[in-house]
Design an enzyme around this catalytic site. Structure first.
Site, PDB file in Angstrom:
ATOM      1  CG  HIS A 126       9.072 -38.327  37.374  1.00 49.10           C
ATOM      2  ND1 HIS A 126       8.622 -39.424  38.070  1.00 49.10           N
ATOM      3  CD2 HIS A 126      10.285 -38.680  36.880  1.00 49.10           C
ATOM      4  CE1 HIS A 126       9.518 -40.399  37.983  1.00 49.10           C
ATOM      5  NE2 HIS A 126      10.531 -39.966  37.281  1.00 49.10           N
ATOM      6  CB  CYS A 137       7.118 -21.098  21.289  1.00 47.63           C
ATOM      7  SG  CYS A 137       6.043 -20.867  22.713  1.00 47.63           S
ATOM      8  CB  CYS A 154       1.113 -21.528  23.086  1.00 41.92           C
ATOM      9  SG  CYS A 154       2.398 -20.325  23.354  1.00 41.92           S
TER      10      CYS A 154
HETATM   11  C1  BV8 Z   1      13.448 -42.855  30.759  1.00 44.64           C
HETATM   12  C2  BV8 Z   1       5.056 -38.132  35.468  1.00 44.64           C
HETATM   13  C3  BV8 Z   1      14.830 -43.203  28.973  1.00 44.64           C
HETATM   14  C4  BV8 Z   1       3.839 -38.291  34.646  1.00 44.64           C
HETATM   15  C5  BV8 Z   1       6.040 -40.336  35.699  1.00 44.64           C
HETATM   16  C6  BV8 Z   1      12.038 -51.666  31.666  1.00 44.64           C
HETATM   17  C7  BV8 Z   1      12.946 -51.739  32.712  1.00 44.64           C
HETATM   18  C8  BV8 Z   1      13.455 -50.579  33.307  1.00 44.64           C
HETATM   19  C9  BV8 Z   1      13.054 -49.323  32.849  1.00 44.64           C
HETATM   20  C10 BV8 Z   1      12.160 -49.273  31.815  1.00 44.64           C
HETATM   21  C11 BV8 Z   1      11.643 -50.416  31.225  1.00 44.64           C
HETATM   22  N1  BV8 Z   1      10.772 -50.035  30.271  1.00 44.64           N
HETATM   23  C12 BV8 Z   1      10.717 -48.680  30.227  1.00 44.64           C
HETATM   24  C13 BV8 Z   1      11.572 -48.221  31.137  1.00 44.64           C
HETATM   25  C14 BV8 Z   1      11.865 -46.842  31.418  1.00 44.64           C
HETATM   26  C15 BV8 Z   1      10.708 -46.231  32.208  1.00 44.64           C
HETATM   27  C16 BV8 Z   1      10.363 -47.052  33.418  1.00 44.64           C
HETATM   28  O1  BV8 Z   1      11.095 -47.043  34.405  1.00 44.64           O
HETATM   29  N2  BV8 Z   1       9.217 -47.741  33.318  1.00 44.64           N
HETATM   30  C17 BV8 Z   1       8.776 -48.531  34.442  1.00 44.64           C
HETATM   31  C18 BV8 Z   1       7.254 -48.511  34.481  1.00 44.64           C
HETATM   32  C19 BV8 Z   1       9.336 -49.947  34.297  1.00 44.64           C
HETATM   33  N3  BV8 Z   1      11.208 -44.949  32.646  1.00 44.64           N
HETATM   34  C20 BV8 Z   1      11.027 -43.908  31.849  1.00 44.64           C
HETATM   35  O2  BV8 Z   1      10.425 -43.937  30.800  1.00 44.64           O
HETATM   36  C21 BV8 Z   1      11.685 -42.622  32.339  1.00 44.64           C
HETATM   37  N4  BV8 Z   1      12.460 -42.126  31.255  1.00 44.64           N
HETATM   38  O3  BV8 Z   1      13.805 -43.911  31.207  1.00 44.64           O
HETATM   39  O4  BV8 Z   1      13.976 -42.312  29.663  1.00 44.64           O
HETATM   40  C22 BV8 Z   1      15.472 -42.401  27.977  1.00 44.64           C
HETATM   41  C23 BV8 Z   1      16.831 -42.194  28.107  1.00 44.64           C
HETATM   42  C24 BV8 Z   1      17.442 -41.481  27.164  1.00 44.64           C
HETATM   43  C25 BV8 Z   1      16.699 -40.960  26.089  1.00 44.64           C
HETATM   44  C26 BV8 Z   1      15.328 -41.151  26.001  1.00 44.64           C
HETATM   45  C27 BV8 Z   1      14.698 -41.890  26.951  1.00 44.64           C
HETATM   46  C28 BV8 Z   1      10.620 -41.600  32.678  1.00 44.64           C
HETATM   47  C29 BV8 Z   1       9.803 -42.102  33.833  1.00 44.64           C
HETATM   48  C30 BV8 Z   1       8.932 -40.965  34.334  1.00 44.64           C
HETATM   49  C31 BV8 Z   1       7.508 -41.286  34.013  1.00 44.64           C
HETATM   50  N5  BV8 Z   1       6.656 -40.228  34.592  1.00 44.64           N
HETATM   51  N6  BV8 Z   1       5.263 -39.363  36.203  1.00 44.64           N
HETATM   52  C32 BV8 Z   1       2.619 -38.208  35.494  1.00 44.64           C
HETATM   53  O5  BV8 Z   1       2.682 -38.410  36.728  1.00 44.64           O
HETATM   54  O6  BV8 Z   1       1.571 -37.922  34.913  1.00 44.64           O
HETATM   55  S1  BV8 Z   1       6.282 -41.736  36.599  1.00 44.64           S
HETATM   56  C33 BV8 Z   1       5.013 -41.896  37.692  1.00 44.64           C
HETATM   57  O7  BV8 Z   1       5.325 -43.079  38.375  1.00 44.64           O
HETATM   58  C34 BV8 Z   1       4.911 -40.860  38.769  1.00 44.64           C
HETATM   59  O8  BV8 Z   1       5.930 -39.872  38.752  1.00 44.64           O
HETATM   60  C35 BV8 Z   1       5.074 -41.698  40.021  1.00 44.64           C
HETATM   61  O9  BV8 Z   1       5.441 -40.988  41.104  1.00 44.64           O
HETATM   62  C36 BV8 Z   1       6.072 -42.627  39.476  1.00 44.64           C
HETATM   63  C37 BV8 Z   1       6.572 -43.768  40.202  1.00 44.64           C
HETATM   64  O10 BV8 Z   1       5.538 -44.408  40.787  1.00 44.64           O
HETATM   65  P1  BV8 Z   1       5.471 -44.301  42.360  1.00 44.64           P
HETATM   66  O11 BV8 Z   1       5.592 -42.864  42.753  1.00 44.64           O
HETATM   67  O12 BV8 Z   1       6.443 -45.238  42.945  1.00 44.64           O
HETATM   68  O13 BV8 Z   1       3.995 -44.706  42.611  1.00 44.64           O
HETATM   69  P2  BV8 Z   1       3.401 -46.190  42.563  1.00 44.64           P
HETATM   70  O14 BV8 Z   1       1.923 -46.082  42.438  1.00 44.64           O
HETATM   71  O15 BV8 Z   1       4.165 -47.016  41.583  1.00 44.64           O
HETATM   72  O16 BV8 Z   1       3.746 -46.777  44.011  1.00 44.64           O
HETATM   73  C38 BV8 Z   1       3.135 -46.212  45.155  1.00 44.64           C
HETATM   74  C39 BV8 Z   1       3.877 -46.808  46.320  1.00 44.64           C
HETATM   75  O17 BV8 Z   1       3.384 -46.213  47.501  1.00 44.64           O
HETATM   76  C40 BV8 Z   1       3.671 -48.301  46.446  1.00 44.64           C
HETATM   77  O18 BV8 Z   1       4.904 -48.912  46.771  1.00 44.64           O
HETATM   78  C41 BV8 Z   1       2.697 -48.424  47.629  1.00 44.64           C
HETATM   79  O19 BV8 Z   1       2.923 -49.591  48.390  1.00 44.64           O
HETATM   80  C42 BV8 Z   1       3.055 -47.218  48.434  1.00 44.64           C
HETATM   81  N7  BV8 Z   1       1.971 -46.654  49.240  1.00 44.64           N
HETATM   82  C43 BV8 Z   1       0.659 -46.560  48.917  1.00 44.64           C
HETATM   83  N8  BV8 Z   1      -0.005 -45.928  49.905  1.00 44.64           N
HETATM   84  C44 BV8 Z   1       0.914 -45.612  50.866  1.00 44.64           C
HETATM   85  C45 BV8 Z   1       2.176 -46.076  50.440  1.00 44.64           C
HETATM   86  N9  BV8 Z   1       3.296 -45.917  51.169  1.00 44.64           N
HETATM   87  C46 BV8 Z   1       3.167 -45.285  52.357  1.00 44.64           C
HETATM   88  N10 BV8 Z   1       1.999 -44.808  52.830  1.00 44.64           N
HETATM   89  C47 BV8 Z   1       0.858 -44.957  52.109  1.00 44.64           C
HETATM   90  N11 BV8 Z   1      -0.299 -44.481  52.598  1.00 44.64           N
HETATM   91 ZN    ZN Z   2       3.977 -21.348  22.017  1.00 44.52          ZN
END
Ligand code: BV8
Ligand code: ZN
Length: 247
Positions: A126, A137, A154
């Site tokens: 990601h 650019c 930029c």
């Molecule tokens: C794409 C960068 C398509 C930015 C991030 C409906 C169904 C299925 C999919 C989709 C849908 N609607 C939309 C989609 C697609 C979408 C998606 O999956 N949405 C989700 C919300 C349903 N995906 C996308 O858009 C991806 N792109 O599909 O493109 C496409 C294809 C062709 C052409 C064009 C387009 C892009 C997704 C990337 C988004 N960017 N991050 C930024 O960070 O600023 S995602 C963001 O969430 C972070 O990267 C993060 O890491 C990621 C996932 O979340 P988690 O890491 O799992 O974190 P979260 O808080 O959710 O969970 C934490 C976990 O840790 C929990 O389980 C908790 O219990 C646990 N925990 C907490 N503390 C502890 C612990 N475990 C152990 N120890 C602890 N102490």
């Molecule tokens: Zn530039």
């Protein structure tokens, strides 16, 4: 041993044994591995940033509509990350990388803490918020500033800069994703640490590893949508469990 009857000690022993025999290990991490460093997860607290939700801010539409708000969000995260330290879970993965023959770390996190801890073979599916990309650019540069300002430009062409991260609705880098998929398909052991397993396409990786015949263990505070398909889920904090799993 069926997973629901195992005690945590038995789970830890089993996973540690598996890692001891492993030839090719893939680790998938999410925001949960950075939680004990003090970085809020996306879905844990009520929104990562005061009254905004990350999923509303980490989108191209939000940047189009209000680049200054989105830059305020990323500057806030830069400042927070610059103040925190990597935790024992990050460090355990550095040790693991040294002792297994073939190790790949696939992270969804953009905080750069795995690099800071010393991990080497990292696939940042990601992106990384310490890199910026020019919207004109397309030049990508590292910029460790804690505050990039309201609307950074930029140096080469004056275009508006954006964080070099994959936003919701944006495609992942095809090469990185296929490297991550190939590693998942061909590993013998996978650890899935601190991810809610709902962000696709990365959430497919554990199933790919299972299809490839791997032993897949999850370390999380709670069960997730990927849990049922895995060999076991060790419930607990990554910072406490991970040091138990690596010698
Ligand atoms: C794409 C960068 C398509 C930015 C991030 C409906 C169904 C299925 C999919 C989709 C849908 N609607 C939309 C989609 C697609 C979408 C998606 O999956 N949405 C989700 C919300 C349903 N995906 C996308 O858009 C991806 N792109 O599909 O493109 C496409 C294809 C062709 C052409 C064009 C387009 C892009 C997704 C990337 C988004 N960017 N991050 C930024 O960070 O600023 S995602 C963001 O969430 C972070 O990267 C993060 O890491 C990621 C996932 O979340 P988690 O890491 O799992 O974190 P979260 O808080 O959710 O969970 C934490 C976990 O840790 C929990 O389980 C908790 O219990 C646990 N925990 C907490 N503390 C502890 C612990 N475990 C152990 N120890 C602890 N102490
Ligand atoms: Zn530039």
């Amino acid at each position: 041993m069926h997973k629901i009857t195992m005690t945590r000690e038995e789970q830890v022993r089993l996973v540690k044994e598996r890692l001891g025999q492993a030839q090719k290990v893939v680790v998938l991490t999410g925001a949960g591995i950075s939680a004990e460093s003090g970085i809020p997860t996306f879905r844990g607290a009520d929104g990562i940033w005061e009254h905004y939700r990350a999923t509303d801010l980490a989108t191209p539409e939000a940047f189009e509509r209000d680049p200054e708000l989105v830059w305020a969000f990323y500057n806030w995260r830069r400042e927070l990350i610059s103040r925190v330290k990597e935790n024992p879970a990050h460090q355990a993965l550095v040790t693991l990388e040294k002792i297994v023959p073939d190790f790949t770390l696939v992270t969804q996190n953009v905080d750069g803490l795995h690099q800071r801890a010393g991990s080497i073979n990292i696939i940042e599916v990601h992106g990384n918020l310490w890199r910026v990309q020019c919207t004109e650019c397309a030049r990508i540069t590292m910029d460790m500033s804690v505050d990039m300002g309201k609307r950074p430009h930029c140096r080469e062409c004056g275009g508006v800069l954006r964080p070099d991260v994959v936003w919701f609705g944006e495609s992942l880098d095809g090469l990185l994703l296929s490297r991550a998929e190939e590693a998942a398909r061909t590993c013998d052991t996978m650890l899935v640490i601190g991810t809610s397993g709902i962000v696709y396409p990365v959430a497919f990786l554990p199933a790919l590893a299972k299809d490839g015949g791997a032993f897949v263990a999850e370390i999380n505070m709670e069960e997730t949508p990927v849990s049922p398909g895995l060999d076991l889920t060790i419930l607990g904090k990554a910072g406490e469990i991970m040091p138990l799993l690596v010698p």
